[in-house]
Scaffold this motif. Sequence first.
Motif, PDB file in Angstrom:
ATOM      1  N   MET A   1       2.066  30.141  39.478  1.00  0.00           N
ATOM      2  CA  MET A   1       3.432  30.603  39.206  1.00  0.00           C
ATOM      3  C   MET A   1       4.444  29.657  39.850  1.00  0.00           C
ATOM      4  O   MET A   1       4.340  29.319  41.032  1.00  0.00           O
ATOM      5  N   VAL A   2       5.404  29.199  39.065  1.00  0.00           N
ATOM      6  CA  VAL A   2       6.428  28.292  39.570  1.00  0.00           C
ATOM      7  C   VAL A   2       7.543  29.105  40.229  1.00  0.00           C
ATOM      8  O   VAL A   2       8.107  30.018  39.623  1.00  0.00           O
ATOM      9  N   VAL A   3       7.849  28.795  41.487  1.00  0.00           N
ATOM     10  CA  VAL A   3       8.934  29.470  42.194  1.00  0.00           C
ATOM     11  C   VAL A   3      10.234  28.738  41.900  1.00  0.00           C
ATOM     12  O   VAL A   3      10.361  27.535  42.182  1.00  0.00           O
ATOM     13  N   LYS A   4      11.177  29.449  41.322  1.00  0.00           N
ATOM     14  CA  LYS A   4      12.437  28.823  40.940  1.00  0.00           C
ATOM     15  C   LYS A   4      13.388  28.769  42.135  1.00  0.00           C
ATOM     16  O   LYS A   4      13.412  29.663  42.970  1.00  0.00           O
ATOM     17  N   LYS A   5      14.171  27.710  42.170  1.00  0.00           N
ATOM     18  CA  LYS A   5      15.190  27.590  43.201  1.00  0.00           C
ATOM     19  C   LYS A   5      16.281  28.626  42.947  1.00  0.00           C
ATOM     20  O   LYS A   5      16.701  28.808  41.802  1.00  0.00           O
ATOM     21  N   PRO A   6      16.772  29.294  43.994  1.00  0.00           N
ATOM     22  CA  PRO A   6      17.922  30.174  43.793  1.00  0.00           C
ATOM     23  C   PRO A   6      19.101  29.386  43.238  1.00  0.00           C
ATOM     24  O   PRO A   6      19.377  28.270  43.684  1.00  0.00           O
ATOM     25  N   ARG A   7      19.759  29.962  42.245  1.00  0.00           N
ATOM     26  CA  ARG A   7      20.876  29.281  41.582  1.00  0.00           C
ATOM     27  C   ARG A   7      22.172  30.024  41.872  1.00  0.00           C
ATOM     28  O   ARG A   7      22.280  31.233  41.632  1.00  0.00           O
ATOM     29  N   ILE A   8      23.162  29.290  42.373  1.00  0.00           N
ATOM     30  CA  ILE A   8      24.485  29.840  42.680  1.00  0.00           C
ATOM     31  C   ILE A   8      25.479  29.224  41.697  1.00  0.00           C
ATOM     32  O   ILE A   8      25.566  27.997  41.583  1.00  0.00           O
ATOM     33  N   VAL A   9      26.205  30.067  41.000  1.00  0.00           N
ATOM     34  CA  VAL A   9      27.222  29.603  40.060  1.00  0.00           C
ATOM     35  C   VAL A   9      28.580  30.093  40.515  1.00  0.00           C
ATOM     36  O   VAL A   9      28.762  31.289  40.803  1.00  0.00           O
ATOM     37  N   ILE A  10      29.529  29.193  40.601  1.00  0.00           N
ATOM     38  CA  ILE A  10      30.903  29.532  40.994  1.00  0.00           C
ATOM     39  C   ILE A  10      31.779  29.415  39.758  1.00  0.00           C
ATOM     40  O   ILE A  10      31.795  28.376  39.093  1.00  0.00           O
ATOM     41  N   VAL A  11      32.486  30.488  39.449  1.00  0.00           N
ATOM     42  CA  VAL A  11      33.370  30.508  38.278  1.00  0.00           C
ATOM     43  C   VAL A  11      34.787  30.178  38.741  1.00  0.00           C
ATOM     44  O   VAL A  11      35.428  30.965  39.427  1.00  0.00           O
ATOM     45  N   GLY A  12      35.264  29.006  38.363  1.00  0.00           N
ATOM     46  CA  GLY A  12      36.614  28.580  38.727  1.00  0.00           C
ATOM     47  C   GLY A  12      36.598  27.421  39.698  1.00  0.00           C
ATOM     48  O   GLY A  12      35.988  27.509  40.770  1.00  0.00           O
ATOM     49  N   ALA A  13      37.270  26.329  39.350  1.00  0.00           N
ATOM     50  CA  ALA A  13      37.329  25.141  40.209  1.00  0.00           C
ATOM     51  C   ALA A  13      38.695  24.995  40.864  1.00  0.00           C
ATOM     52  O   ALA A  13      39.233  23.897  40.991  1.00  0.00           O
ATOM     53  N   GLY A  14      39.271  26.134  41.283  1.00  0.00           N
ATOM     54  CA  GLY A  14      40.472  26.102  42.104  1.00  0.00           C
ATOM     55  C   GLY A  14      40.082  25.926  43.557  1.00  0.00           C
ATOM     56  O   GLY A  14      38.930  25.650  43.892  1.00  0.00           O
ATOM     57  N   ILE A  15      41.038  26.155  44.455  1.00  0.00           N
ATOM     58  CA  ILE A  15      40.754  25.901  45.868  1.00  0.00           C
ATOM     59  C   ILE A  15      39.716  26.870  46.422  1.00  0.00           C
ATOM     60  O   ILE A  15      38.870  26.482  47.239  1.00  0.00           O
ATOM     61  N   ALA A  16      39.699  28.130  45.977  1.00  0.00           N
ATOM     62  CA  ALA A  16      38.697  29.086  46.459  1.00  0.00           C
ATOM     63  C   ALA A  16      37.302  28.661  46.022  1.00  0.00           C
ATOM     64  O   ALA A  16      36.355  28.634  46.830  1.00  0.00           O
ATOM     65  N   GLY A  17      37.153  28.328  44.737  1.00  0.00           N
ATOM     66  CA  GLY A  17      35.853  27.950  44.212  1.00  0.00           C
ATOM     67  C   GLY A  17      35.340  26.654  44.808  1.00  0.00           C
ATOM     68  O   GLY A  17      34.157  26.549  45.175  1.00  0.00           O
ATOM     69  N   LEU A  18      36.201  25.648  44.937  1.00  0.00           N
ATOM     70  CA  LEU A  18      35.764  24.361  45.472  1.00  0.00           C
ATOM     71  C   LEU A  18      35.499  24.433  46.972  1.00  0.00           C
ATOM     72  O   LEU A  18      34.634  23.715  47.493  1.00  0.00           O
ATOM     73  N   ILE A 287      29.835  33.580  42.165  1.00  0.00           N
ATOM     74  CA  ILE A 287      31.094  33.801  42.891  1.00  0.00           C
ATOM     75  C   ILE A 287      32.227  33.686  41.885  1.00  0.00           C
ATOM     76  O   ILE A 287      32.476  32.608  41.329  1.00  0.00           O
ATOM     77  N   VAL A 288      32.911  34.783  41.630  1.00  0.00           N
ATOM     78  CA  VAL A 288      34.007  34.834  40.664  1.00  0.00           C
ATOM     79  C   VAL A 288      35.315  34.551  41.391  1.00  0.00           C
ATOM     80  O   VAL A 288      35.698  35.300  42.292  1.00  0.00           O
ATOM     81  N   THR A 289      36.001  33.473  41.012  1.00  0.00           N
ATOM     82  CA  THR A 289      37.254  33.119  41.674  1.00  0.00           C
ATOM     83  C   THR A 289      38.438  33.117  40.713  1.00  0.00           C
ATOM     84  O   THR A 289      39.477  32.543  41.020  1.00  0.00           O
ATOM     85  N   VAL A 290      38.293  33.756  39.558  1.00  0.00           N
ATOM     86  CA  VAL A 290      39.395  33.780  38.591  1.00  0.00           C
ATOM     87  C   VAL A 290      40.575  34.550  39.163  1.00  0.00           C
ATOM     88  O   VAL A 290      40.441  35.323  40.118  1.00  0.00           O
ATOM     89  N   SER A 291      41.735  34.356  38.579  1.00  0.00           N
ATOM     90  CA  SER A 291      42.949  35.003  39.083  1.00  0.00           C
ATOM     91  C   SER A 291      42.905  36.510  38.869  1.00  0.00           C
ATOM     92  O   SER A 291      42.174  37.028  38.016  1.00  0.00           O
ATOM     93  N   LEU A 292      43.730  37.207  39.641  1.00  0.00           N
ATOM     94  CA  LEU A 292      43.879  38.645  39.452  1.00  0.00           C
ATOM     95  C   LEU A 292      44.400  38.949  38.050  1.00  0.00           C
ATOM     96  O   LEU A 292      44.039  39.964  37.450  1.00  0.00           O
ATOM     97  N   GLY A 293      45.217  38.066  37.514  1.00  0.00           N
ATOM     98  CA  GLY A 293      45.726  38.260  36.157  1.00  0.00           C
ATOM     99  C   GLY A 293      44.615  38.264  35.127  1.00  0.00           C
ATOM    100  O   GLY A 293      44.634  39.056  34.176  1.00  0.00           O
ATOM    101  N   VAL A 294      43.636  37.391  35.283  1.00  0.00           N
ATOM    102  CA  VAL A 294      42.495  37.356  34.370  1.00  0.00           C
ATOM    103  C   VAL A 294      41.649  38.615  34.522  1.00  0.00           C
ATOM    104  O   VAL A 294      41.176  39.188  33.535  1.00  0.00           O
ATOM    105  N   LEU A 295      41.460  39.073  35.761  1.00  0.00           N
ATOM    106  CA  LEU A 295      40.707  40.311  35.984  1.00  0.00           C
ATOM    107  C   LEU A 295      41.436  41.494  35.366  1.00  0.00           C
ATOM    108  O   LEU A 295      40.811  42.379  34.765  1.00  0.00           O
ATOM    109  N   LYS A 296      42.755  41.543  35.501  1.00  0.00           N
ATOM    110  CA  LYS A 296      43.531  42.628  34.910  1.00  0.00           C
ATOM    111  C   LYS A 296      43.386  42.642  33.383  1.00  0.00           C
ATOM    112  O   LYS A 296      43.202  43.695  32.772  1.00  0.00           O
ATOM    113  N   ALA A 297      43.482  41.458  32.789  1.00  0.00           N
ATOM    114  CA  ALA A 297      43.362  41.371  31.329  1.00  0.00           C
ATOM    115  C   ALA A 297      41.976  41.805  30.879  1.00  0.00           C
ATOM    116  O   ALA A 297      41.819  42.431  29.827  1.00  0.00           O
TER     117      ALA A 297
END
Length: 526
Positions: A1-18, A287-297
């Motif tokens: 069985m191949v053990v997969k590396k944990p994968r972390i995805v960050i949504v948004g390349a603003g200052i919080a995400g970067l 990690i979701v870093t989208v704006s509050l406006g996007v979350l509201k919509a």
Amino acid sequence: MVVKKPRIVIVGAGIAGLTAANKLYKSLVVKGGFELYVIEGGNRIGGRINTSEFGGDRIEMGATWIHGIGGSPVYKIAQESSSMESDEPWECMDGFLDDPITIAENGYVLSPSLVDSVSNVFKNLMDFAQGKRKSFGVGIGKGNGSVGSFLRKGLEYYWEMESRKEKEEVNGNWNRKLLEEAIFAMQENTQRTYTSANDLYNLDYKAESEYVMCPGEEITIAKGYSRVIESLASILPCGVIQLGKKVCKIEWQHESEVVTQQNGHDDTRPVKLHFLDGTTLSADHVIVTVSLGVLKAGIRDSDDKGMLKFYPPLPDHKIEAISRLGYGVVNKLFMQLSPDFSDFHQFPFLQLVFHQSDSGVKNPKIPWWIRRTASVSPIYKNSRVLSSWFAGEEALKLETLSDQVILDEVSTTLSTFLSSSPDSHEPQCNGNVIKNSSKLNLVKVLKTKWGSDPLFLGSYSYVAVGSSICDMDTLAEPLTKSGSHPLQILFAGEATHRTHYSTTHGAYFSGIREANRLLAHYQCMD
């Protein structure tokens, strides 16, 4: 069985995400055993940070100020990246905004003593609301609802203490009380751009004292705010940041659903991101870093497939927090003076005072969308580029106007302010503010459109009446805290920081917080 590396995805390349990506890469990925991706829906990194150029000058389309250099991580990064000095001029570089000229509608130049007296009342009220001042007056007390109602109560108290006479004429269609109210409104409009609240009556009073200001001077970055973003992203290898990948749905799974998937599929990662282009990407942590406006919509009843949706939907308590919190629009307007305007080097920092009543004394040449901006000024002394800030409904209206309409209406408005009445008298002063003001001509404009940009849908968050700082804590809570697949969805961004919301350093701190949450989970804390 191949053990997969944990994968972390960050949504948004603003200052919080970067910031989160920078921290995780240095602490996890370089040591091996982890995959990291930063997914950005737009065609650039930076989010609400966007340094650009206009009229030959460097300008900031988004974040402009380092709000207090004391303990600011943004200031530290700017220093370390040699971004605080430049051979080229930049926006607000020279303290020029410390010496304004204030003009009332129809061209009455106001004496500094009059402006300062009312402005000091406003400042003292805000200092009291923010806990910087112990008292203001026995007739004020503490606000129980909105900042707007508290401020107006304070103005009434000031008038009562000064025994203000409403009919004390100052000049033409101005009496002293009308003028003081208009100066006070000018300060309120400045506060609207600070907070992004369309109406200060919707800005929660209690939250003002819970907000934390960084100490020290407020400054701009000589080589541009984007240098901070570039510094954070510089350590990430090619391929980590993926542009033009807008997420439209995030599937996160309860424990029972994960088990079912393990029995029938090869990919056992608990989260799947769906992109607008039809592709997908699975992850262990997002990690979701989208704006509050996007979350509201996204939580509104909408069939718009371009809006970010969660499946299953976010928990009720998180949806309620997102709904209650305030999120507004602030736009900047840049205008270039004509080369024929020879006295551009004399153009001052103008504070604009508009009539507040609807009694017919308003100048009909001035459109409504300009009436709640507080100032117009060169971006630095001797620049041909002027700037002005707009908030709320006026900011949204600005986005819909053609460049030619803006040129015509702003030029007309400024002309009415820069031509003083020949019979002006104290507390005004005589004469035109600058020579040849009648020849004022704007040749080019550039406006920001944060409200209509689908990646942001606004500018920054505030605590609205009916919400509280606790709602920001709720927004910051991760989904699935325990079980065999914990921390599936994490949240970062300025709207998730309870004491530094609305700022770049607040976004930075939130990125560090969520990176540390994952590092603690994998026991990799520094």
